[in-house]
Structure formats: C-alpha cells, structure tokens
Design a protein around this motif. Structure first.
Motif: not given
Lengths: 115, 115
Positions: B5-6, B9-10, B12-14, B76-80, B82-83
């Motif tokens: 996830l780190d 997300f990092a 995607l932050a740019d 993106l699935r895990d991140a999704s 999570w969110m």
DNA sequence: GGCATATTCAACCAATCGGTTGACGATCGC
DNA sequence: GCGATCGTCAACCGATTGGTTGAATATGCC
C-alpha cells in the motif's frame, strides 16, 4: 488549503497514518491516546495528524486542553472515484476490509508497529 | 519487491504519474510517447515509470528498442479495498470518472501540465 | 560499419519527509 | 497560584523525492 488528490494520496502513503485512520474508525480520540500505541514521540504523531488534517481525512476540535480527532471519510471520495475509474471495481464488502486491516496491522505489529 | 500500500499510494500521490496512468487507460504506449506531452526530460519520465512499475501499477515490456508500458489496474485493488472500508462508497459510475479526469487534466493544462 | 533512435545510468541539486529533542503556551485540579 | 498534563513549535538531522544534465547502452536502418 483545499485537499487535493496529491495531499490525500501522500497522506495515505504512510503506514503510521493509515494505522491512525484505522484507529479513528472505531471512535474519536484525543491526540495523546492516538500516540499511545506507537513507538515514537508525541510530536511526531502530532505532525502526522496535521498531515491527515490538511488532507481533509480527519478533523480536529479542541475541547478544553484535549484536542479530539475525528475521521472524515468523505475526503476519500474523490480519491475513490479516481481509483475506481481504473478497473471498474465492484463494491467491496466490509469483511474483505476487516481481513485486510488485520493483515496490515499484524504486519506492523510484527515489526514493532514501525520499521 | 511486492507492491505494498505504501508504494501504491506514494506512486499515486504525484500528478504526473496519475496523468500517465490516465494516458495508459487509452492504450499501451512507448516511453518516448508517454513523455511527449510533458514539459520535462525523458529521464524524469523514465523515473516516474519505474516508480509506477515498482508499485505494480504498470508493466513494461521491451520489444526491440522500444519499451511498451501497459496499465495494470489490478494493483489498485488492495488500495481500493482499503479505501472503501472507510465510508462504504457505492460503486462509482464511469461518467463521474471521466468528468473527474477532465477536471484534473484541465487544471494541469492550465498550469502548463506541471507546476 | 556507422549513424540515428530509444532508453537508462550516474552524478548532482534543492526541497521535502519522518523523525528527534527541548522549550513553550494552555488548561486542568487542587 | 502551582504543579501536572496536553499539545504544538522550532531547530536540527539523515534519507528520500523530483528534477536536471551528460554519458552510456541497446537496437534498428541503410
């Protein structure tokens, strides 16, 4: 500052901050209580909370000498819209999420909350 | 490295990297073509692509002298998951997403793609 | 072989990040 | 008012980030 995708994703990129959000999912908390489980200074947690706050992911309200932190899940909406655009993810059920949280928190515990 | 996830997300932050992902949504692209619309060096784009790749968000395959970049939305699935745990977001329709992309790309254009 | 094209590597830079410590300002309890 | 508690501020630190430039490495074309 209006939260942008930049600040939201950057805020989510840190495991300490994600753990804090997961804690706030349970209940609102005072800064000191948020800091308690972590092996780092109160000042460090205070900074993390400021970042989450600037990203709109939490709000903070001072009552007396304690500052209460409250989750603001709406800030995730834009980011969620963005992500779901890739891959047409179906709605995820909360059991998945809980299993996920356990895995992530477990991993952090195993390395002493922080590495 | 297994994407975490780190790193997701990092990545995607740019805004440059998010714009690249949006471009790859249309079609696979060569590195040079990815770089074309941006006002920065090819080397910089190459680094951004490496970050996206390490996060598992894209894959790269070299055919001849050109390296093709392909979106890997599964990362993106895990991140999704999570969110979506925060806020029980309903499924988002793609019209929302397209309007969102237009807004974001428009904003970046207005400041010359990058600020 | 020799030149052009595609991409990365290496070194560098300024800015930001995640953490520390110590001092400081509020507020509570007595 | 005083001491303890809550939280932030300021200065500092080393590591990372996002960009640059110039050289290097493949590969394709003729």
């Amino acid at each position: 500052m209006t939260p942008t995708l930049d600040t939201v994703f950057a805020a989510l990129a840190d495991p300490t901050r994600r753990a804090i959000l997961a804690m706030l999912l349970e209940d609102d908390m005072a800064v000191t209580d948020v800091a308690e489980p972590f092996e780092m200074s109160l000042a460090a947690i205070s900074k993390h909370l400021a970042i989450l706050s600037r990203a709109g992911l939490i709000s903070q309200e001072k009552r007396g000498r304690v500052k209460w932190c409250k989750l603001e899940p709406d800030a995730l909406r834009d980011a969620s819209v963005w992500m779901q655009g890739f891959g047409q993810f179906e709605a995820v059920n909360l059991d998945d999420f809980e299993r996920f949280l356990e895995r992530e928190l477990g991993a952090e515990q195993a390395e002493g909350v922080r590495d």
